[in-house]
Write an enzyme that holds these catalytic residues in place. Structure first.
Site, PDB file in Angstrom:
ATOM      1  N   GLU A  66       0.913  -1.225  -0.207  1.00 30.74           N
ATOM      2  CA  GLU A  66      -0.094  -0.054  -0.007  1.00 30.74           C
ATOM      3  C   GLU A  66       0.870   1.307   0.094  1.00 30.74           C
ATOM      4  O   GLU A  66       0.567   2.180  -0.730  1.00 30.74           O
ATOM      5  CB  GLU A  66      -0.887   0.040   1.215  1.00 30.74           C
ATOM      6  CG  GLU A  66      -2.226  -0.707   0.938  1.00 30.74           C
ATOM      7  CD  GLU A  66      -1.969  -2.426   1.353  1.00 30.74           C
ATOM      8  OE1 GLU A  66      -2.796  -3.196   0.938  1.00 30.74           O
ATOM      9  OE2 GLU A  66      -0.856  -2.588   1.793  1.00 30.74           O
ATOM     10  N   HIS A 135     -10.204  -5.745   9.955  1.00 30.86           N
ATOM     11  CA  HIS A 135     -10.985  -5.335   8.601  1.00 30.86           C
ATOM     12  C   HIS A 135     -12.051  -4.964   8.950  1.00 30.86           C
ATOM     13  O   HIS A 135     -12.968  -4.592   7.893  1.00 30.86           O
ATOM     14  CB  HIS A 135     -11.159  -6.686   7.924  1.00 30.86           C
ATOM     15  CG  HIS A 135      -9.891  -7.548   7.441  1.00 30.86           C
ATOM     16  ND1 HIS A 135      -9.207  -8.201   8.354  1.00 30.86           N
ATOM     17  CD2 HIS A 135      -9.451  -7.722   6.433  1.00 30.86           C
ATOM     18  CE1 HIS A 135      -8.314  -8.950   7.570  1.00 30.86           C
ATOM     19  NE2 HIS A 135      -8.308  -8.550   6.393  1.00 30.86           N
TER      20      HIS A 135
END
Length: 336
Positions: A66, A135
């Protein structure tokens, strides 16, 4: 009389796909990058068909890094490309938060306006189902905290399409916080909303339901919960005004103030944690502004539980605001 405008059911997933397709077609500087966005059609199938249509230069698969691909995207935006950077979940954007905040958000200010960063960071935010703590976090308050960013949080298909298109066209970095649990949900979309030029201005809330007794303010999936709670409460003679915030930063506090002046009561609803949350900011802004004098009772916040998200379903359900929690909060605000 003109015939009624055609309305069709479109899922949030298809609305986002439409927005990306139309903006890739409209402006050759727009490109999409992220994990599995190309050949695989996107982890959530948001980019379905786009790689086949636009090819390797416009729809780019990245390694699982990322910080790396967000940095590449920010650099591209600095030379006036218009990247759309997809995070597979915003929880993973923490790997790249230095790029989002220190590189993207601050560059325009620190360069005295000479460097614009027209970039979109998008992907699912907040709780999904059964994916536990790493998450299931809502980042609306995190990114909404930072000057230099615009932050949008769509609920319906119309929100998703109109706000994503506005975000791609904006010359500033925009964080688009989608809800994974809404991707497959169909909403009515008007003919106008399905046109290629349909955009929703960033920074404008929408009243989803008119009411007179209490103002409910929410963003993303909890907007639907508020509408359900309003239906339940209307059977008991309580009429809720439901405001879909749409944008976290800049926040349309004027819309909330106007509603509070009318209803004299305020309940905020969000999936994020309570401390320093979006609801906390709304309550503070109302208290500091002219609408405070119209409140007949303290504002009430409905938030996620102050814990990392549990994995077990029954605990997960108790960690996210439910319709019953909103009904309870409204009755508390109205002292009934």
């Amino acid at each position: 009389l003109s015939p009624p405008a055609a309305v069709s059911q479109v899922t949030v997933r298809d609305a986002l796909n439409q927005a990306l397709d139309e903006e890739l077609e409209r402006d050759e500087r727009v490109f999409l990058l992220g994990e599995e966005v190309a050949q695989y059609d996107g982890a959530y199938k948001i980019s379905r068909g786009l790689w086949k249509k636009y090819g390797d230069k416009r729809v780019i698969d990245t390694p699982i890094s990322e910080m790396g691909f967000a940095g590449i995207a920010v650099g591209a935006a600095m030379v006036w490309l218009r990247p759309v950077c997809e995070f597979m979940t915003f929880n993973f954007s923490m790997q790249a938060i230095d790029q989002v905040i220190n590189s993207a958000a601050k560059s325009c200010y620190m360069s005295a306006g000479s460097i614009s960063v027209p970039i979109v960071f998008r992907g699912p935010n907040g709780a999904s189902a059964g994916v536990a703590a790493q998450h299931s976090q809502c980042f609306a308050a995190w990114y909404g905290h930072c000057p230099g960013l615009k932050v949008v949080s769509p609920w319906s298909s119309e929100d998703a399409k109109g706000l994503l298109k506005a975000s791609i066209r904006d010359d500033n970095p925009v964080v688009v916080l989608e809800s994974e649990l809404l991707y497959g949900v169909p909403f009515e979309m008007s003919e106008q909303a399905q046109s290629k030029e349909f955009v929703i201005p960033i920074g404008k809330a929408k009243i989803e339901r008119q009411g007179t007794h209490v103002t409910l303010v929410a963003h993303s999936r909890p907007v639907g919960h508020c509408l359900e709670a309003a239906t339940v409460l209307s059977k008991e003679g309580v009429e809720c005004e439901v405001i879909n915030l749409r944008t976290i930063r800049p926040m349309d506090i004027e819309a909330v103030e106007a509603s509070v002046v009318k209803t004299n009561h305020l309940v905020t609803v969000e999936g994020g944690w309570p401390q320093f949350g979006v609801g906390a900011e709304i309550c503070a802004r109302i208290m500091e502004g002219p609408a405070f004098n119209y409140l007949d009772a303290p504002a009430v916040r409905v938030t996620g539980a102050d814990v990392p998200m549990p994995y077990a379903k029954i605990l997960e359900d108790n960690s996210i605001p439910q319709v019953k929690d909103i009904v309870f909060a409204v009755k508390k605000a109205l002292n009934i």
